[in-house]
Write a protein that holds these residues in place. Sequence first.
Motif, PDB file in Angstrom:
ATOM      1  N   TYR A  42      32.081  77.520  26.669  1.00 33.08           N
ATOM      2  CA  TYR A  42      31.705  76.441  25.761  1.00 33.08           C
ATOM      3  C   TYR A  42      31.059  76.965  24.485  1.00 33.08           C
ATOM      4  O   TYR A  42      30.954  76.227  23.504  1.00 33.08           O
ATOM      5  N   HIS A 103      22.768  71.490  33.747  1.00 33.50           N
ATOM      6  CA  HIS A 103      24.040  71.338  34.463  1.00 33.50           C
ATOM      7  C   HIS A 103      24.197  72.342  35.593  1.00 33.50           C
ATOM      8  O   HIS A 103      25.037  72.161  36.479  1.00 33.50           O
ATOM      9  N   ILE A 311      35.372  63.584  30.863  1.00 33.70           N
ATOM     10  CA  ILE A 311      35.046  64.398  29.700  1.00 33.70           C
ATOM     11  C   ILE A 311      35.706  63.821  28.450  1.00 33.70           C
ATOM     12  O   ILE A 311      36.730  63.134  28.520  1.00 33.70           O
ATOM     13  N   PRO A 412      28.914  70.142  23.949  1.00 33.57           N
ATOM     14  CA  PRO A 412      28.929  69.970  25.408  1.00 33.57           C
ATOM     15  C   PRO A 412      27.550  70.110  26.071  1.00 33.57           C
ATOM     16  O   PRO A 412      27.494  70.289  27.286  1.00 33.57           O
ATOM     17  N   TRP A 416      29.639  65.776  28.394  1.00 33.50           N
ATOM     18  CA  TRP A 416      30.791  66.580  28.793  1.00 33.50           C
ATOM     19  C   TRP A 416      31.928  66.433  27.790  1.00 33.50           C
ATOM     20  O   TRP A 416      32.266  65.341  27.368  1.00 33.50           O
TER      21      TRP A 416
END
Length: 514
Positions: A42, A103, A311, A412, A416
Amino acid sequence: MSNAHTTPPSPPTRHTSAVLDQTPSTPSFIIDAKNKSYKHQYSNIYFTRLTMLKKPVFERAMARWKDLKGSPVCVPRVLDVVKSQLCWVLGTVYMDMPLKPNHSLPPPPPREKFYSDEDSIMLEDESGRIKLVGDRLKSTRLVTGVIMAALGMETPSGDFEVIDTCSADLAPFAEVVSTNDDSMDVDSSSTAHRDEYLAVVSGLSIGAESPADAQIQMLVEYLSGEAGGRDDQMLASQITRLVIAGNSLSSVPDGENGDEEENKKSKKFGAAIQPNFSPHPNSTLSAHLQDLVSALPVHILPGTDDPSGAILPQQPFPRAMFGRAASFETFYCETNPAWIRVRCGTDMGTSTLEGVGPSASMIGRSPVTRSLLVTSGQPVLDMYKYFPTPPFTPVSIAAMTLRWRHIAPTAPDTLWCHPYRERDPFVLKETPDVYIIGGMAKFDTALVGPEHGGEKKALRRCRVVLVPSFSETGVLVLINMRTLDVRRVNFGLEGMSMGGPQSPKEDQDAMQEG
């Protein structure tokens, strides 16, 4: 005595509009086969975002601070700042918030807000990150992922004390609007009955425990021109298309499929018997969509509660799930977010309610093209957790995303999204004429223009519209595609026990200018 018969009034003529092709600068939220990979880190999306927005932020910061006393210079890397020297740096904001979910850990119970007095703000680039401090930051609420420049100097403790900040501000507008078009005269009442409207609704929530079936049926009849008096039908005929901004179906509550003992049913051929699923909510939605698309074009976006991927960007619904409605060319399954270009005017032709010929009222009107940016609300709802309320509101947060040129900066980190590698589709290269956010708690609207001080009133602005849940409020939003004025139509019942529907009522005071 006259034997002349009174001729009944002709049914109103439906105004029309057309969807235009996307331009090279139009963002695409479709995840094609080339980009459908989840193996990338990410971190790539943050570097890509910084690369895409670095130039506009740099240019605006240079213009803002070039004449300041002390001649501040731009330091190319945040780790190269010099103590006690006035300078400015550019990078990506990172919010270090103790209450923010991690997360990598089991998810905690959802919080209404993330912010606390222990939060700290970092600015990072390819070289590293530096902590931002100073009173200026108390009036400048930020979220993770925003690209900005900060003016100040490094303190003896190694922090960077900020005295001013600068973001990219609004991007150039996507569409060119003629200033000579008489339809842009917002004070003109003679053309009001000829203006085209866009209808927006969100949160039908079909299948909910307390469904709004009666109101939804009233909505369908109103948009089809079958409900209300002559004035209601005239306004309905000016609606050229409908956008459904998410949450058309209701999410399944916990325990809907039975308790734990029920889930421990006997197995057959080694597999647990699957819980029953009722297709009725989707069948009901499909039937309503068929009635609607028979009268006007319909665009539908997935939302948080809909059976779609979690997402962002959420991909379009499969057309096959909507039955006969999918056979209409004027039925559009959109991504969330979605960018839609709509053109209104005489060159589009007209269609009619109940098959009446074209209306002479549209003859001579200049065509107008509008760009619409529509989301189902997830980015604004996520950013809402970063801010104290009051003074910050969802509509003010939406306005900030336009000035940041990014509609989902917290993705992110706390939202998401797809792990893009070479692009960030949420960056705004152009500003839409209308920015629609569904899934909100209540209706709100504002006009957002560039930050140009006293010239603000003369500059072009973007209409931001927050659309509330229809199942909870009964609100349909109408947007004038020529003047960008906004009005509401409320659908309700005179007491659910009485069973008597009341006709749609317009809120004349719903128009607000920010």
